[in-house]
Design a protein around this motif. Structure first.
Motif, PDB file in Angstrom:
ATOM      1  N   GLY A  89      -2.670   5.050   2.304  1.00 42.66           N
ATOM      2  CA  GLY A  89      -3.603   4.068   1.778  1.00 42.66           C
ATOM      3  C   GLY A  89      -4.223   3.203   2.865  1.00 42.66           C
ATOM      4  N   ALA A 123       0.849  -1.189   0.000  1.00 50.45           N
ATOM      5  CA  ALA A 123       0.000   0.000   0.000  1.00 50.45           C
ATOM      6  C   ALA A 123       0.882   1.235   0.000  1.00 50.45           C
ATOM      7  CB  ALA A 123      -0.921   0.003   1.223  1.00 50.45           C
ATOM      8  N   GLN A 124       0.362   2.294  -0.570  1.00 51.68           N
ATOM      9  CA  GLN A 124       1.082   3.560  -0.537  1.00 51.68           C
ATOM     10  C   GLN A 124       0.821   4.270   0.788  1.00 51.68           C
ATOM     11  OE1 GLN A 124      -0.078   5.825  -3.998  1.00 51.68           O
ATOM     12  NE2 GLN A 124       1.422   4.775  -5.287  1.00 51.68           N
TER      13      GLN A 124
END
Length: 123
Positions: A16, A12-13
Motif C-alpha cells: 500500500g 497500511a497493508q
C-alpha cells in the motif's frame, strides 16, 4: 533546528501507500534542507531521505530507494514523503527535521525532534 510537525501516518497493508507531510507554523521552510527519519521498534533512528531547499536534489536511503519520493512546495511551506510499495519493515515512527546542510542525515547530530507520525504496515 526548527519545530516541525509531521502528519499523515496510519495503518497500511503491504504494498500500500501513505503520504506523510511535514510543516512548520510561523517559520518558512524555504531556506532549509529537510530530512525524513524513522525509528522502528527496538531499533535506532535512521535517515530515510533528504531534500534540498529548492527541491532539486533528493537523496534516499537504500532500503526505500525506488519506493519513496520526497517533494516540497515552499509556497505551501510543506514537505512530503510519498511512500509506495510499503513493506512491514517500513513500520515505525517517522520524523522530519531541518538539516544542518543537505545530506546531513545522521540522527545523532540533532537534539530536538517533533512527535513524529506512526506508520504501521501490516496485513
Amino acid at each position: 533546528q526548527l519545530q516541525l510537525v509531521e502528519s499523515g501516518g496510519g495503518l497500511a497493508q503491504p504494498g500500500g501507500s501513505l503520504r506523510l507531510s511535514c510543516s512548520s507554523s510561523g517559520v518558512t521552510l524555504d531556506s532549509y534542507a529537510i530530512g525524513w527519519f524513522r525509528q522502528a521498534p527496538g531499533k535506532e533512528r535512521e535517515g530515510v531521505s533528504c531534500i534540498n531547499s529548492y527541491g532539486t536534489s533528493i537523496n534516499y536511503a537504500e532500503p526505500v530507494q525506488g519506493r519513496f519520493t520526497s517533494s516540497r512546495d515552499n509556497e505551501k511551506n510543506t514537505v512530503w514523503l510519498d511512500m509506495n510499495s510499503l513493506e512491514p519493515d517500513d513500520t515505525g515512527v517517522y520524523f522530519c527535521q531541518s538539516l544542518n546542510y543537505f545530506g546531513a542525515s545522521e540522527p545523532r547530530h540533532y537534539d530536538h525532534w517533533g512527535q513524529g507520525t506512526q506508520v504501521t504496515v501490516s496485513s
